[in-house]
Design a protein around this motif. Structure first.
Motif, PDB file in Angstrom:
ATOM      1  N   VAL A  14       0.915  -1.470   0.340  1.00 18.71           N
ATOM      2  CA  VAL A  14      -0.286  -0.136   0.302  1.00 18.71           C
ATOM      3  C   VAL A  14       0.505   1.360   0.300  1.00 18.71           C
ATOM      4  O   VAL A  14       1.345   1.193   0.912  1.00 18.71           O
ATOM      5  CB  VAL A  14      -0.821   0.010   1.306  1.00 18.71           C
ATOM      6  N   VAL A  15       0.498   2.501  -0.840  1.00 18.95           N
ATOM      7  CA  VAL A  15       1.500   3.306  -0.794  1.00 18.95           C
ATOM      8  C   VAL A  15       0.692   4.529  -0.374  1.00 18.95           C
ATOM      9  O   VAL A  15      -0.691   4.507  -0.271  1.00 18.95           O
ATOM     10  CB  VAL A  15       1.588   3.970  -2.433  1.00 18.95           C
ATOM     11  N   PHE A  16       1.003   5.505   1.015  1.00 15.39           N
ATOM     12  CA  PHE A  16       0.257   6.175   1.450  1.00 15.39           C
ATOM     13  C   PHE A  16       0.925   7.957   1.742  1.00 15.39           C
ATOM     14  O   PHE A  16       1.980   7.729   1.766  1.00 15.39           O
ATOM     15  CB  PHE A  16       0.253   5.944   3.143  1.00 15.39           C
ATOM     16  N   GLY A  17       0.054   8.627   0.265  1.00 14.40           N
ATOM     17  CA  GLY A  17       0.547   9.442  -0.234  1.00 14.40           C
ATOM     18  C   GLY A  17      -0.324  10.813  -0.004  1.00 14.40           C
ATOM     19  O   GLY A  17      -1.855  10.487   0.379  1.00 14.40           O
ATOM     20  N   ALA A  31       4.059  -8.317  -7.147  1.00 17.99           N
ATOM     21  CA  ALA A  31       3.189  -7.858  -5.531  1.00 17.99           C
ATOM     22  C   ALA A  31       1.484  -6.676  -6.293  1.00 17.99           C
ATOM     23  O   ALA A  31       1.572  -6.142  -7.614  1.00 17.99           O
ATOM     24  CB  ALA A  31       3.711  -7.064  -4.461  1.00 17.99           C
ATOM     25  N   THR A  32       1.179  -7.207  -5.073  1.00 14.85           N
ATOM     26  CA  THR A  32      -0.895  -6.546  -5.524  1.00 14.85           C
ATOM     27  C   THR A  32      -0.358  -5.590  -5.117  1.00 14.85           C
ATOM     28  O   THR A  32      -0.735  -4.673  -3.520  1.00 14.85           O
ATOM     29  CB  THR A  32      -1.607  -6.694  -4.605  1.00 14.85           C
ATOM     30  N   VAL A  33      -0.397  -4.118  -5.540  1.00 16.65           N
ATOM     31  CA  VAL A  33      -0.055  -2.739  -5.033  1.00 16.65           C
ATOM     32  C   VAL A  33      -1.576  -1.603  -4.965  1.00 16.65           C
ATOM     33  O   VAL A  33      -1.902  -1.506  -5.843  1.00 16.65           O
ATOM     34  CB  VAL A  33       0.743  -1.993  -6.118  1.00 16.65           C
ATOM     35  N   THR A  34      -1.691  -0.773  -3.980  1.00 17.40           N
ATOM     36  CA  THR A  34      -3.167   0.151  -3.893  1.00 17.40           C
ATOM     37  C   THR A  34      -2.978   1.192  -3.599  1.00 17.40           C
ATOM     38  O   THR A  34      -1.016   1.477  -2.586  1.00 17.40           O
ATOM     39  CB  THR A  34      -4.284  -1.123  -3.114  1.00 17.40           C
ATOM     40  N   SER A  35      -2.795   2.178  -2.774  1.00 18.20           N
ATOM     41  CA  SER A  35      -2.898   3.218  -2.399  1.00 18.20           C
ATOM     42  C   SER A  35      -4.220   3.977  -1.310  1.00 18.20           C
ATOM     43  O   SER A  35      -5.593   3.782  -1.564  1.00 18.20           O
ATOM     44  CB  SER A  35      -2.694   4.224  -3.669  1.00 18.20           C
ATOM     45  N   VAL A  36      -3.915   5.122  -0.557  1.00 21.01           N
ATOM     46  CA  VAL A  36      -4.308   5.221  -0.145  1.00 21.01           C
ATOM     47  C   VAL A  36      -4.341   6.871   0.075  1.00 21.01           C
ATOM     48  O   VAL A  36      -2.663   6.897   0.088  1.00 21.01           O
ATOM     49  CB  VAL A  36      -4.255   5.014   1.595  1.00 21.01           C
ATOM     50  N   LEU A  37      -4.731   7.201  -0.818  1.00 17.46           N
ATOM     51  CA  LEU A  37      -4.697   9.466  -0.809  1.00 17.46           C
ATOM     52  C   LEU A  37      -5.496   9.897  -0.270  1.00 17.46           C
ATOM     53  O   LEU A  37      -6.174  10.046   0.024  1.00 17.46           O
ATOM     54  CB  LEU A  37      -4.719  10.091  -2.692  1.00 17.46           C
ATOM     55  N   ALA A  38      -4.498  11.021   1.176  1.00 15.98           N
ATOM     56  CA  ALA A  38      -5.157  12.462   1.809  1.00 15.98           C
ATOM     57  C   ALA A  38      -5.477  13.362   1.008  1.00 15.98           C
ATOM     58  O   ALA A  38      -4.224  13.565   0.149  1.00 15.98           O
ATOM     59  CB  ALA A  38      -4.784  12.318   3.442  1.00 15.98           C
TER      60      ALA A  38
END
Length: 401
Positions: free
Chosen positions: A181-184, A206-213
């Motif tokens: 998970v990429v958090f940015g 890899a399985t890559v997802t994201s949480v963006l604020a």
């Protein structure tokens, strides 16, 4: 900024496809004075880098490293043979337009060797000028992958973005089947990080997802809950700006930092205290920090830089000086011979064994895993693992010109 190195690297990587400005220099650099056939005439080197602007702290380290590297490579004489190396410094303030103007001015005055480029946007504008005028250009801290393979006259003395991401990947080993998970921030910067991690780590299985604020966010508790619920094998944090301390504090308080492997980029020493108590719970990918390597070049650099403490971009300047001395020793005033002398060259730099890959001029070099210990002004980085140049080698690209 807690991840300023990573931010600059990936923002630059996201602009890889930008059209480079091609400018014609004044005068005839092949005929102008960098020594001609006189083996005692000075070697003129133009350094165009950030003396001011947002990246001035990076530029300061670069020039300190360059001076140390020049002394080391010339055994304290600052001469190549009988020829004194005369260095002219010009400030681009991180502005590509200013860098282009400075490069054109130097080339017009007969300079056949340019170096510097603290900012990636600058490097992408200077590289085509070097090719058009057939002068040697050695980019500095600029990390954009696009500098590699830009043209046969362009080299780099620092690492590139792909090497950063491969270092992040090293924390989870085989990426196949892993969850990342990429958090940015929800911005071009944040999205470029997501794209880079998907390309490199996702490309490895890899399985890559994201949480963006939102960039304006000040309450990070909801995002911490999302990150905990995602249960990633690796959480890659790419964050910049004044909200970073609050973000790290929240992730720490909500247990995110102890629930998985959390990785981010290690920036310059001045940024380390901003992590607070969270710093000891984060894993850092690192281009370089004082203590990452212990060899003759590193010892010489440490002894030469003001304060006796190395920082993130001292190696980039030191390496640039080593490359320039090599180029002139082997090529004299013939730029094409300088290029040939650098292609495939292996040498011992501040970071360890480094090699200029002949086919695209990537600089293969060690990278590092680090941890922070202590707190406040006493915080320090400790080496966890050194990755070899082969382990962090980016894929070869076709030379563009």
């Amino acid at each position: 900024m807690t991840v300023r190195m990573t931010r600059r690297a990936f923002v630059a990587a996201a602009s890889m496809m930008a059209t480079a400005l091609v400018a014609t220099a004044c005068g005839s650099p092949q005929e102008a004075a960098t020594g001609g056939g006189d083996d005692s005439a000075p070697v003129k080197v133009g350094l165009v880098y950030s003396q001011s602007g947002a990246l001035a702290s990076y530029g300061k380290q670069y020039i300190e490293g360059f001076k140390a590297g020049l002394s080391y490579a010339t055994k304290g004489t600052n001469k190549v043979g009988k020829r004194t190396v005369e260095v002219t410094e010009m400030d681009d303030a991180g502005d590509p337009a200013k860098a282009v103007s400075a490069a054109k001015d130097l080339i017009g005055k007969g300079y056949q060797i340019l170096a510097g480029s603290t900012a990636s946007g600058v490097a992408l504008q200077v590289a085509p000028i070097a090719a058009q005028n057939k002068v040697l250009f050695i980019s500095g801290p600029a990390a954009t992958d696009a500098v590699t393979g830009a043209n046969r006259y362009t080299f780099r003395s620092g690492r590139q973005s792909y090497q950063d991401v491969l270092t992040a990947k090293s924390f989870i080993g085989d990426a196949a089947g892993k969850k990342v998970v990429v958090f940015g921030q929800d911005s071009a910067f944040g999205k470029s990080n997501v794209d880079a991690v998907k390309a490199v780590i996702g490309g490895a299985g890899a399985t890559v997802t994201s949480v963006l604020a939102p960039a304006s966010a000040t309450d990070f508790t909801p995002f911490a809950s999302q990150l905990t619920a995602a249960k990633p094998d690796l959480l890659f944090v790419a964050w910049a700006g004044t909200t970073a301390p609050a973000m790290w504090q929240t992730l720490d308080q909500q247990g995110v930092l102890t629930s998985t492997t959390v990785v981010t980029g290690l920036d310059i020493r001045a940024s380390w205290p901003t992590f607070g108590a969270a710093g000891s719970k984060v894993s850092f990918l690192s281009h370089f920090f004082d203590g990452a390597a212990d060899n003759d070049a590193a010892k010489a650099a440490k002894a030469a830089v003001p304060g006796g403490v190395l920082d993130l971009f001292h190696p980039d300047g030191f390496t640039a000086a080593q490359m320039i001395v090599r180029a002139v020793e082997q090529g004299g005033d013939d730029v094409d011979k300088m290029v040939t002398a650098l292609e495939g060259w292996s040498f011992d730099g501040v970071k360890g064994k480094e090699t200029v890959r002949a086919e695209d001029h990537a600089l293969l070099q060690p990278m590092f895993q680090a941890k922070l210990t202590g707190g406040g002004d006493a915080v320090k980085a400790e080496l966890q693992k050194a990755l070899t140049a082969d382990e962090t080698a980016p894929p070869a690209v076709a030379m563009k010109g």
